[in-house]
Scaffold this active site. Sequence first.
Site, PDB file in Angstrom:
ATOM      1  N   ASP A 164      -5.824  -7.545  21.556  1.00  0.00           N
ATOM      2  CA  ASP A 164      -5.072  -8.325  20.024  1.00  0.00           C
ATOM      3  C   ASP A 164      -5.278  -7.536  18.793  1.00  0.00           C
ATOM      4  O   ASP A 164      -6.846  -6.868  18.351  1.00  0.00           O
ATOM      5  CB  ASP A 164      -6.205  -9.414  19.580  1.00  0.00           C
ATOM      6  CG  ASP A 164      -5.689 -10.692  18.733  1.00  0.00           C
ATOM      7  OD1 ASP A 164      -4.976  -9.466  17.755  1.00  0.00           O
ATOM      8  OD2 ASP A 164      -5.447 -11.503  19.073  1.00  0.00           O
ATOM      9  N   HIS A 165      -4.825  -6.827  18.385  1.00  0.00           N
ATOM     10  CA  HIS A 165      -4.583  -5.524  17.580  1.00  0.00           C
ATOM     11  C   HIS A 165      -5.124  -5.753  16.009  1.00  0.00           C
ATOM     12  O   HIS A 165      -5.538  -4.923  15.154  1.00  0.00           O
ATOM     13  CB  HIS A 165      -3.167  -4.557  17.477  1.00  0.00           C
ATOM     14  CG  HIS A 165      -2.590  -5.390  15.916  1.00  0.00           C
ATOM     15  ND1 HIS A 165      -1.234  -6.350  17.248  1.00  0.00           N
ATOM     16  CD2 HIS A 165      -1.661  -5.838  15.431  1.00  0.00           C
ATOM     17  CE1 HIS A 165      -0.684  -6.231  15.627  1.00  0.00           C
ATOM     18  NE2 HIS A 165      -0.445  -6.540  14.952  1.00  0.00           N
TER      19      HIS A 165
ATOM     20  N   HIS B   7      -4.234 -13.981  17.233  1.00  0.00           N
ATOM     21  CA  HIS B   7      -4.587 -12.943  15.722  1.00  0.00           C
ATOM     22  C   HIS B   7      -5.158 -14.273  14.875  1.00  0.00           C
ATOM     23  O   HIS B   7      -6.533 -14.173  14.611  1.00  0.00           O
ATOM     24  CB  HIS B   7      -3.510 -12.680  15.512  1.00  0.00           C
ATOM     25  CG  HIS B   7      -2.711 -11.823  15.992  1.00  0.00           C
ATOM     26  ND1 HIS B   7      -3.118 -10.603  16.786  1.00  0.00           N
ATOM     27  CD2 HIS B   7      -1.742 -11.296  15.773  1.00  0.00           C
ATOM     28  CE1 HIS B   7      -2.550 -10.387  17.244  1.00  0.00           C
ATOM     29  NE2 HIS B   7      -1.238 -10.646  16.591  1.00  0.00           N
TER      30      HIS B   7
END
Lengths: 504, 359
Positions: A197-198, A260
Amino acid sequence: MAVVQEENPLVEGLERLPVHPTTLVIFGSTGDLAQRKLLPAIYNLAHEGALPEGFNLIGVSRSEMSDDDYRTMARESIEEHSRRPPDPQVLEKLLERVRYVSGTFDDDSVFERLKQELGSFDEEAGITFNRIFYLSTAPNFFALIVKKLGDRELHKHPDADVRVVIEKPFGTRLAEALDLNRELLSVLHESQIFRIDHYLGKETVQNMLAFRFANGLFEPIWNRNFIDYVQITAAEDLGIGRRAGYYDESGALRDLVQNHMLQLLSLLCMEPPVTFEADEVRDEKVKVLHAVEPPPRDAVVRARYTAGMAEGKEAVGYLEEEGVPDESMTETYVALRLEVDNWRWAGVPIYLRTGKRLARKVTEIAVTLKPVPHLAFQAEGSVGVQPNQIILAVQPNEGVSISLGAKIPGTRMRIRPVNMEFLYGTSFLSQSPEAYERLILDAMRGDATLFTRDDEVEAQWRIIDPILEGWGKDDSSLPTYPAGSPGPEEASSILAPGQRWRAI
Amino acid sequence: MTAKVVPEVPDEGAVWSAQDTTPGEIDEALRTLMQQQHARDHAHAPARVLNLVVVVDREWYGEIMNRLEQVGRYHASRTILCAVEPGRTTLDASAVMTIERQLGDLALTRERVIVEVGEKHLAKLDTIVDPLVVTDLPTVVWAPHGHPEAVDALLHLSQVVLIDSVNEPDPASALRRADELAAEAYVVDLAWLRTTPWRERVAATFDPPRWRPELYRIDSVTVRHRPDSGVAGVLFFGWLGSRLGWGSGSLMPANGAVRGHASGRRQDVALKLEPDPQQAVPGLAGIEIGTASGVTISLDRGPGGLSARRRDPKGHEQRWTILGASRGEGGILGEGIRQALLRDPAYSGALDCAEAMLR
């Protein structure tokens, strides 16, 4: 008798800790993500001397091309997208360690050739490189690729660590996520799976933990006694561009909220972990997610943008975007009210909203404190005393600001809010690395702290899935909002009386 | 590409200068400049990271300014440059606000003050500098042209002293001075930072469990260096010695090189410093480490990074490149400024051990 390995005494004080020699395999290596993010991130790690001293890269994709063709493509991607101009010598040396395997992911011969390439890197160097398989592909290939890795015994190695990095989306519904986890775990151990999950790779997101747990100032008020409500916003000013194929299947809820935004919520609300070890942190995050009930129907608003003005230009509506079906019911905006039902947070509404083609690009968390119990000051002729707000800005500004009531200069005691701001750019010399640089390096180190665990993903889907189920049965038309606006008016309906959305 | 930093040329209103001035006037001028800047554009935010006080010879201050321009993003937020002019009795000063605008982001304002002082001011330089530093920010002192009395005067208001032991002709006195300063402040030595990539790579080379036992079988270390950078090599020896628990060692000049030994846990370690006239930039040129098992590991500067070579006891050899771009002298100075905000727990042990080798 087990041999106790002595610690490496030379690492004391080093900023860049040793990383075991690694071969990184990117599936989907000619795709947009690989070209725009992964290859530039790898170059930047090389530039800074942060890659392991033995490093190889193998690209795997359907496009027919030679090693040299792929190197040329990689060079162009790095030159176009790197955050710094590449050093020609470093780039040249990096590209020497790049190979390419072409073919479809259901083709056994692809994995056979991959196995040969991995073995030949080991043989040439006289060591066994760790293996990282980065699945930068469409999600329907995740299980297939992992199965094929298992079939060829590439999922484990007696002398090396083998890890698999998986991009989002991790399933499109709870059942799919459960199936995918089951399929992955039939081949791999959970400790080998790194779900990206950047957002978690962003400095400002990690700073939330420092902000909360490295300051005595905030933690005493971080609870239902002092916090009135929380708003988490991830607004984008852009439309869907050419991503209609992906976006119309996904929508705002799956695209940003399920992953996110729920990650931001869990970092904001989690209890302090005993240590900052990967599983300690993730244990605390998952407890928060387990305490969140799916929202009732009237606590969710979805909408779709119509034509309007964005960035000073006329912008088409979602249904007029290229590739969007006329009958699409996909939401480009969603706002929801959640509650974390635990001792610390019970009764505090936590609002999430995200959307495309909104007035501005901003990701932030706004924590609004309860008003002071007694107002001794007259508001006459001034804005008056407002509840304090703590804003954790994630992008594009990175920092923290706190609104305080202050006396307006003059003979009268009048108050208006002022801001006390901490901006990353003004207080640190270092440039924040791209999230993918941090995450790729962590995966090579085997540090899973900033990656999502299976139970986290499942807990996230348990919150989101009932919403999708409800929408599936709802034929009523979607509310709309003009492109370039702050969102649909209907979004205010989920707020408690006296509360309002922060301006985007 | 991410946002690029675009330096703005300071406009007329952002510059101030005066002759025969006082620290109070300079401080007032800085406040006025900042207010003017803010009135012109509210998007300007003052950088607040650290104060850098630089003491230089007036004659060479342009060169130092150029070096400071090359540090990239590691600019101090307020730089106070004291230019020493022999015979000067009064203070002349100028102040300038420079703006770095990140496209799509805020504009960062940095302040640079140049104060021309005489030699007579140096022993009490703190009384001039103190009103000019931003309170509550770390203050770093750097005196690249010597002026130890100025550094001593500034020690009580600074937390960090930046030095470059490579600039001192005698390595023993350079390390002694570093040790003295370390008793009063945190020392960042650019000579030490020049060894960082080498230390990282040696640490990585011995990190795999298979190779780690070899650390305690090291029996020879040779460091090649630019002829003026022997002190960086001694600090490298000091680092190995302090981390590996070597007993006291000694180094003595011999046949154009410096040779010596240290007592390892299991065997003596032969040490050799070898000047390399081909090495163009300050710092190390190469390292070779041998072990009692017959393993040899060497690292040399090469295109695109360090060229590594490992030979096992049977004579099998492997070569590879460890990727990394050269930081250049601007990068080293920038790294020194950045390190002022960090703390390296390995330095003081390395310094003590290195100093002992030269006693």
